[in-house]
Design a protein around this motif. Structure first.
Motif, mmCIF file in Angstrom:
data_model
loop_
_atom_site.group_PDB
_atom_site.id
_atom_site.type_symbol
_atom_site.label_atom_id
_atom_site.label_comp_id
_atom_site.label_asym_id
_atom_site.label_seq_id
_atom_site.Cartn_x
_atom_site.Cartn_y
_atom_site.Cartn_z
ATOM 1 N N ALA A 1 -28.991 24.025 -30.952
ATOM 2 C CA ALA A 1 -27.536 24.133 -30.894
ATOM 3 C C ALA A 1 -27.042 25.262 -31.793
ATOM 4 O O ALA A 1 -26.193 26.073 -31.395
ATOM 5 N N PHE A 2 -27.583 25.335 -32.998
ATOM 6 C CA PHE A 2 -27.145 26.366 -33.944
ATOM 7 C C PHE A 2 -27.437 27.764 -33.402
ATOM 8 O O PHE A 2 -26.558 28.645 -33.411
ATOM 9 N N THR A 3 -28.648 27.988 -32.929
ATOM 10 C CA THR A 3 -28.998 29.330 -32.442
ATOM 11 C C THR A 3 -28.263 29.673 -31.148
ATOM 12 O O THR A 3 -27.986 30.849 -30.884
ATOM 13 N N SER A 4 -27.911 28.675 -30.357
ATOM 14 C CA SER A 4 -27.135 28.931 -29.142
ATOM 15 C C SER A 4 -25.751 29.465 -29.489
ATOM 16 O O SER A 4 -25.257 30.419 -28.871
ATOM 17 N N PHE A 5 -25.110 28.863 -30.489
ATOM 18 C CA PHE A 5 -23.798 29.360 -30.911
ATOM 19 C C PHE A 5 -23.918 30.730 -31.575
ATOM 20 O O PHE A 5 -22.994 31.552 -31.485
ATOM 21 N N ASP B 1 -34.203 28.906 -22.433
ATOM 22 C CA ASP B 1 -35.456 29.650 -22.274
ATOM 23 C C ASP B 1 -35.763 30.484 -23.515
ATOM 24 O O ASP B 1 -36.916 30.553 -23.966
ATOM 25 N N GLN B 2 -34.748 31.128 -24.061
ATOM 26 C CA GLN B 2 -34.969 31.937 -25.258
ATOM 27 C C GLN B 2 -35.480 31.077 -26.410
ATOM 28 O O GLN B 2 -36.375 31.484 -27.151
ATOM 29 N N PHE B 3 -34.915 29.883 -26.553
ATOM 30 C CA PHE B 3 -35.341 28.999 -27.640
ATOM 31 C C PHE B 3 -36.789 28.559 -27.434
ATOM 32 O O PHE B 3 -37.590 28.581 -28.374
ATOM 33 N N LEU B 4 -37.138 28.183 -26.209
ATOM 34 C CA LEU B 4 -38.482 27.675 -25.931
ATOM 35 C C LEU B 4 -39.552 28.746 -26.108
ATOM 36 O O LEU B 4 -40.699 28.433 -26.445
ATOM 37 N N THR B 5 -39.197 29.992 -25.890
ATOM 38 C CA THR B 5 -40.174 31.083 -25.984
ATOM 39 C C THR B 5 -40.093 31.850 -27.297
ATOM 40 O O THR B 5 -40.759 32.874 -27.468
ATOM 41 N N LEU C 1 -23.444 27.156 -21.985
ATOM 42 C CA LEU C 1 -24.071 27.938 -23.050
ATOM 43 C C LEU C 1 -25.489 27.464 -23.319
ATOM 44 O O LEU C 1 -26.421 28.284 -23.420
ATOM 45 N N PHE C 2 -25.686 26.156 -23.423
ATOM 46 C CA PHE C 2 -27.012 25.630 -23.730
ATOM 47 C C PHE C 2 -27.997 25.892 -22.587
ATOM 48 O O PHE C 2 -29.170 26.196 -22.838
#
Length: 380
Positions: free
Chosen positions: A222-226, A198-202, A192-193
């Motif tokens: 971690a929070f946004t990934s879940f 990539d979405q988090f970094l951009t 999942l992580f």
């Protein structure tokens, strides 16, 4: 065995041994003998009550509360054998003995005994008509604070307290361990992580202003990934502070409902340009359930950064029961790791493998040692 079925003979024998040293030299007007408690036992109990006040109950060098409750247990058992009669003939002494022995009863016979006793006391005392001219002076009255303290301590430990790892027996402390179910989740979380990075970094998260006492980027990741995993489109937050985490959530969710008892000017300024953030002033324990009930059909995630500690855990457990809540994350949960694991926590943001793989996301904070931030985020 319930409290009602305790053996009268055994209780009296234990009481005689436990109370013998507390009988005062001069008899006082305390209580008459009842069907299950002798007058000299009431006098001994009153003397013990006075001794307890001198013993520094609960202090570092004083008598432990657990030992105090066990000392009162024989008398508490005797009082229960004729609860109605004892409450009639020696009401203050009976209540004093029962309050102080509650913890030991619960320890000896299990939760059912304590709950049964509280129920019986409630019904019996509620049926009594209080004297119209107020309380009759009684030698028990100077010691009531001790009894109330015992009752409050029992209620706190029974229904509020979540034990710290340091308070648990060494053999039951799983602070550094994972349950088999958690171990099995690691490969899935790792996948999942990797898919979410990539979405988090951009997302623009690194363009936001950092402040002290905020979540770390690895925790937010971690929070946004879940949230992505559960297709969350609504995030609720309790505890805004300066609005850093709130602003981060606004980059990933359609709507953010943020609650705090007081909204600092820094948070208002930060969030005023975020049109998908709605700020509410009030207690999150009351407002979060209300906000969720008004938004049925939305898939939600909850982040709790206030209230703190065990109150946050109780709030999380209640919200997790709602079908629309995908998960609840809480900040600053490191002391409660073992109990949270037992309660079903499936991830902690400071897990070694996660920090080894994604700790680099927090590099901006390492370059700013003046900004203390972060704290173990636990996910239920």
């Amino acid at each position: 065995m319930t409290v009602l079925s305790m053996c009268r003979t055994a209780a009296r024998a234990a009481a005689a041994l436990a109370w013998a040293s507390f009988v005062p030299a001069a008899a006082a007007e305390v209580c008459p003998s009842t069907a299950s408690v002798a007058e000299e036992t009431w006098r001994a109990a009153l003397n013990l009550a006075a001794e307890g006040g001198k013993a520094g109950l609960g202090g570092e060098a004083g008598l432990p509360w657990t030992d105090w409750s066990r000392t009162w247990l024989p008398l508490g058992q005797q009082v229960i054998q004729d609860l109605e009669g004892n409450l009639r003939d020696c009401p203050e002494g009976s209540v004093f003995a029962l309050m102080n022995s509650l913890s030991a009863m619960d320890e000896e016979d299990g939760e059912a005994s304590g709950l049964e006793l509280i129920k019986m006391m409630h019904h019996t005392i509620s049926a009594r008509v209080p004297p119209s001219d107020g309380l009759i002076p009684s030698p028990w009255q100077p010691h009531w604070l001790t009894a109330i303290s015992s009752l409050l301590r029992f209620a706190y430990l029974k229904w509020v307290n979540i034990r710290h790892d340091n308070d648990l027996p060494a053999e039951s402390n799983t602070g550094a361990l994972k349950l088999p179910a958690q171990q099995q989740l690691v490969p899935h979380h790792s996948f999942l992580f990797r898919q979410s990075l990539d979405q988090f970094l951009t997302s623009g998260v690194y363009d936001l202003e950092m402040t002290e006492n905020s979540v770390l980027f690895s925790e937010a990741f971690a929070f946004t990934s879940f949230c992505n995993l559960h297709q969350v489109d609504l995030i609720l937050e309790s505890g805004i502070y300066k609005g850093v985490s709130t602003e981060i959530w606004s980059l990933f969710a359609k709507d953010v409902e943020a609650v705090d008892i007081f909204i600092p000017p820094e948070a208002e300024s930060r969030l005023q340009q975020r049109t998908n953030v709605h700020v509410h002033t009030g207690d999150g324990r009351r407002l979060l359930p209300e906000l969720l009930s008004q938004r049925k059909g939305r898939k939600a995630a909850v982040f709790i950064d206030g209230p703190k500690g065990e109150l946050a855990i109780h709030l999380a457990l209640s919200l997790r029961k709602l079908p629309q809540v995908a998960f609840v994350a809480m900040h600053d949960m490191e002391p409660y790791r073992s109990e949270l694991t037992r309660l079903g926590a499936f991830f902690f943001s400071d897990e070694a493998w996660f920090q080894e793989a994604y700790g680099h996301l927090d590099e901006p904070f390492r370059k700013r040692p003046d900004l203390e931030a972060g704290g173990t985020m636990a996910f239920l």
